[in-house]
Scaffold this motif. Structure first.
Motif, PDB file in Angstrom:
ATOM      1  N   MET A 207       0.844  -1.189   0.000  1.00 52.28           N
ATOM      2  CA  MET A 207       0.000   0.000   0.000  1.00 52.28           C
ATOM      3  C   MET A 207       0.883   1.243   0.000  1.00 52.28           C
ATOM      4  O   MET A 207       1.877   1.301   0.713  1.00 52.28           O
ATOM      5  N   LYS A 208       0.568   2.214  -0.752  1.00 47.46           N
ATOM      6  CA  LYS A 208       1.404   3.393  -0.911  1.00 47.46           C
ATOM      7  C   LYS A 208       1.379   4.238   0.358  1.00 47.46           C
ATOM      8  O   LYS A 208       0.350   4.443   0.965  1.00 47.46           O
ATOM      9  N   THR A 209       2.550   4.706   0.755  1.00 45.80           N
ATOM     10  CA  THR A 209       2.626   5.561   1.932  1.00 45.80           C
ATOM     11  C   THR A 209       2.521   7.012   1.527  1.00 45.80           C
ATOM     12  O   THR A 209       2.727   7.381   0.379  1.00 45.80           O
ATOM     13  N   LYS A 210       2.211   7.850   2.492  1.00 46.90           N
ATOM     14  CA  LYS A 210       2.120   9.286   2.247  1.00 46.90           C
ATOM     15  C   LYS A 210       3.284   9.983   2.930  1.00 46.90           C
ATOM     16  O   LYS A 210       3.790   9.546   3.943  1.00 46.90           O
ATOM     17  N   LEU A 211       3.701  11.084   2.364  1.00 44.36           N
ATOM     18  CA  LEU A 211       4.793  11.879   2.926  1.00 44.36           C
ATOM     19  C   LEU A 211       4.232  12.860   3.939  1.00 44.36           C
ATOM     20  O   LEU A 211       3.317  13.607   3.663  1.00 44.36           O
ATOM     21  N   ASN A 212       4.777  12.805   5.150  1.00 41.18           N
ATOM     22  CA  ASN A 212       4.449  13.827   6.134  1.00 41.18           C
ATOM     23  C   ASN A 212       4.839  15.185   5.568  1.00 41.18           C
ATOM     24  O   ASN A 212       5.898  15.335   4.973  1.00 41.18           O
TER      25      ASN A 212
ATOM     26  N   GLN B  68      11.287   5.064  -0.671  1.00 35.48           N
ATOM     27  CA  GLN B  68      11.150   6.462  -0.265  1.00 35.48           C
ATOM     28  C   GLN B  68      12.485   7.201  -0.433  1.00 35.48           C
ATOM     29  O   GLN B  68      12.530   8.341  -0.906  1.00 35.48           O
ATOM     30  N   MET B  69      13.553   6.551  -0.051  1.00 36.52           N
ATOM     31  CA  MET B  69      14.872   7.160  -0.202  1.00 36.52           C
ATOM     32  C   MET B  69      15.195   7.409  -1.672  1.00 36.52           C
ATOM     33  O   MET B  69      15.729   8.469  -2.029  1.00 36.52           O
TER      34      MET B  69
ATOM     35  N   GLY C 209       9.947   6.405  11.655  1.00 34.24           N
ATOM     36  CA  GLY C 209       9.969   7.745  11.082  1.00 34.24           C
ATOM     37  C   GLY C 209      11.384   8.020  10.631  1.00 34.24           C
ATOM     38  O   GLY C 209      12.314   7.869  11.419  1.00 34.24           O
ATOM     39  N   MET C 210      11.577   8.379   9.377  1.00 35.76           N
ATOM     40  CA  MET C 210      12.949   8.617   8.908  1.00 35.76           C
ATOM     41  C   MET C 210      13.115  10.036   8.396  1.00 35.76           C
ATOM     42  O   MET C 210      12.163  10.684   7.974  1.00 35.76           O
ATOM     43  N   GLN C 211      14.355  10.497   8.466  1.00 37.46           N
ATOM     44  CA  GLN C 211      14.720  11.871   8.146  1.00 37.46           C
ATOM     45  C   GLN C 211      15.878  11.895   7.157  1.00 37.46           C
ATOM     46  O   GLN C 211      16.988  12.274   7.494  1.00 37.46           O
ATOM     47  N   PRO C 212      15.653  11.490   5.916  1.00 37.58           N
ATOM     48  CA  PRO C 212      16.748  11.552   4.937  1.00 37.58           C
ATOM     49  C   PRO C 212      16.993  12.983   4.469  1.00 37.58           C
ATOM     50  O   PRO C 212      16.063  13.772   4.306  1.00 37.58           O
ATOM     51  N   ILE C 213      18.236  13.315   4.236  1.00 35.24           N
ATOM     52  CA  ILE C 213      18.576  14.626   3.686  1.00 35.24           C
ATOM     53  C   ILE C 213      18.019  14.709   2.264  1.00 35.24           C
ATOM     54  O   ILE C 213      18.243  13.831   1.443  1.00 35.24           O
ATOM     55  N   VAL C 214      17.300  15.790   1.984  1.00 37.68           N
ATOM     56  CA  VAL C 214      16.664  15.930   0.676  1.00 37.68           C
ATOM     57  C   VAL C 214      16.954  17.262  -0.006  1.00 37.68           C
ATOM     58  O   VAL C 214      16.658  17.430  -1.191  1.00 37.68           O
TER      59      VAL C 214
END
Length: 476
Positions: free
Chosen positions: A1-6, A48-49, A376-381
């Motif tokens: 199932m597709k996730t949503k971006l906070n 997601q990454m 919950g992840m926090q990749p540099i974007v």
């Protein structure tokens, strides 16, 4: 199932150095990792990454990664067996800021300035040359926290916790492992620190940080100097921040000292607000900063390339210059304010080199129904640049101060004490007049060598030591 971006985008600083360099990712094992219980979460992490990560072009192909690894556990020294960290670009060098947390609720709480803690920060210093016993110098106490309610204050000296002497092996665990603690306070007597006989007892509780820690107006000749100790960029306190600047403006403040030495970041919109309240010749057509993303995101969401501009603020002080007090923990949104204002006015830095974080991350979580995992992840974007395209502070050296001053006189003097180390220098820079060095109390003060300092400005809740900057943007 597709996730949503906070929708919360976060610039953060990780306090402390990581001990090991990222190993080269080896090809996937011959055993089918898809059978691993970790594989579904890791596959989601990878996807997601691959979409959002600033260095997505540096990532290995998914089939060359080991989906059986632990998804990721933030804070552990050994990250080689963690899938999330195995994807990072030259971690912890090129990318030293991406992170993942096991519980998204804890992550979002920390971004809002909420923690379960005693509510104070300290600098730990070795008592003598043996580097065994340790003294805590209280650097800040959160307004309304259990520590403040119990009577702890900036400038206090802590030698024992629950009757145990603080030393080089327990200085972290004594705080972390006790929900209720009795702090044995000390004093400097006969050339050493000894117990004063006074104790303070506090119990950890949910604490909401009020970042407007202290304000004062200092008059020196024809100078009316506003002084603001601001500890985190939190949108919920923006209206109070505007009121503070309104008080400064009504009082005729024509100089400002912004104390960010214990501010590791926060919401970008609050940083933009401070810039708009301070900048000379406020013009809403002028750019504060612009963000750079990977090619996929720029194509998918063109709005991310729209520059942020100054906002109309009636309480703008229209200053010729800004003096900022800094430490090694001054990061992210704090550094953004400095970088954003430099094209428009003089920004003078007093203190220590800042942390050097000019990149940002997004909060990504699983919003499937039912929720499959709580990561919950926090990749540099993204990377930020000012109106001149400048962003050259993104190294471990950060911004270099115009006036290098070590915050190493202990115990700490109260906020606003004009003889306090960094504030004293800032006042001298502004007025050109030497401020007397005598203390405002009868206490004994000592200058400590850098080699004796174990850690600086560390919160009693480790989660609060992350340095972050976040914002909301429309994702269509």
């Amino acid at each position: 199932m597709k996730t949503k971006l906070n929708k919360y985008f976060v610039l953060l600083l990780v306090i402390g150095a990581f001990s090991c360099k990222k190993d080269t990712v080896e090809p996937a094992n011959t055993n089918p990792t898809s059978l691993s219980p970790n594989a579904p979460a890791n596959s989601w992490v990878y996807d997601q990454m691959k979409e959002w990560y600033l260095w997505s072009d540096k990532m290995p192909a998914k089939d060359k990664t080991d989906l059986s690894l632990i998804t990721g556990k933030d804070g552990e020294a050994d990250t080689k067996a963690h899938y999330f960290y195995s994807l990072l670009n030259d971690y912890p060098n090129t990318d030293r800021f991406s992170w993942i947390r096991e519980n998204i609720a804890d992550l979002t709480a920390s971004l809002s300035g909420i923690s379960t803690s005693f509510g104070f920060s300290r600098t730990a210093v070795f008592l003598d040359n043996t580097q065994t016993n340790v003294v805590f110098f209280v650097s800040n106490v959160i307004l309304g926290s259990p520590a403040e309610k119990a009577g702890l204050k900036r400038g206090d000296i802590i030698l024992t916790i629950n009757g145990t002497q603080i030393n080089n092996s327990n200085f972290s665990s004594l705080i972390a492992n006790n929900e209720t603690a009795t702090f044995g306070l000390g004093e400097f007597k006969n050339g050493t620190y000894v117990l004063s006989g006074k104790t303070i007892t506090a119990t950890k509780a949910v604490v909401q940080n009020n970042p407007i820690q202290f304000t004062k107006i200092i008059e020196k000749g024809n100078k009316k100097i506003g002084y603001l100790v601001y500890t985190q960029f939190l949108e919920t306190y923006d209206e109070q921040l505007k009121q503070v600047f309104g008080q400064f403006k009504n009082a005729g403040v024509n100089e400002l000292i912004l104390d960010l030495r214990s501010n590791g970041g926060g919401r970008i919109s609050s940083a933009d607000l401070i810039a708009s309240l301070v900048v000379k010749n406020l013009n809403t057509n002028n750019i504060i900063h612009q963000d750079e993303w990977n090619a996929t995101i720029k194509a998918k969401y063109p709005s991310v390339a729209t520059p942020t501009k100054f906002s109309n603020q009636p309480n703008n002080l229209n200053l010729n210059r800004l003096v900022v007090l800094t430490s090694n923990g001054t990061a992210s949104a704090s550094e953004l304010v400095i970088n954003s204002l430099r094209p428009y006015m003089d920004v003078i830095i007093v203190g220590q080199n800042t942390a050097g974080k000019n990149v940002g991350s997004i909060t990504i979580k699983d919003e499937a129904t039912p929720v499959r995992w709580k990561w919950g992840m926090q990749p540099i974007v993204l990377r930020t640049v000012n109106s001149k395209g400048e962003s050259n502070y993104g190294t471990k050296s950060g911004f270099t101060p115009d006036f290098v001053v070590s915050d190493n006189v202990y115990p700490f003097k109260p906020w606003g004490d004009e003889s306090e180390t960094l504030l004293k220098k800032a006042l001298e820079v502004i007025t050109g007049v030497v401020v007397p060095a005598e203390a405002s109390t009868s206490r004994s003060y000592r200058t400590v060598e850098k080699s004796a300092i174990l850690e600086e400005y560390i919160s009693d809740n480790p989660a609060d030591n992350r340095k972050e900057m976040f914002t909301t943007i429309p994702v269509k």
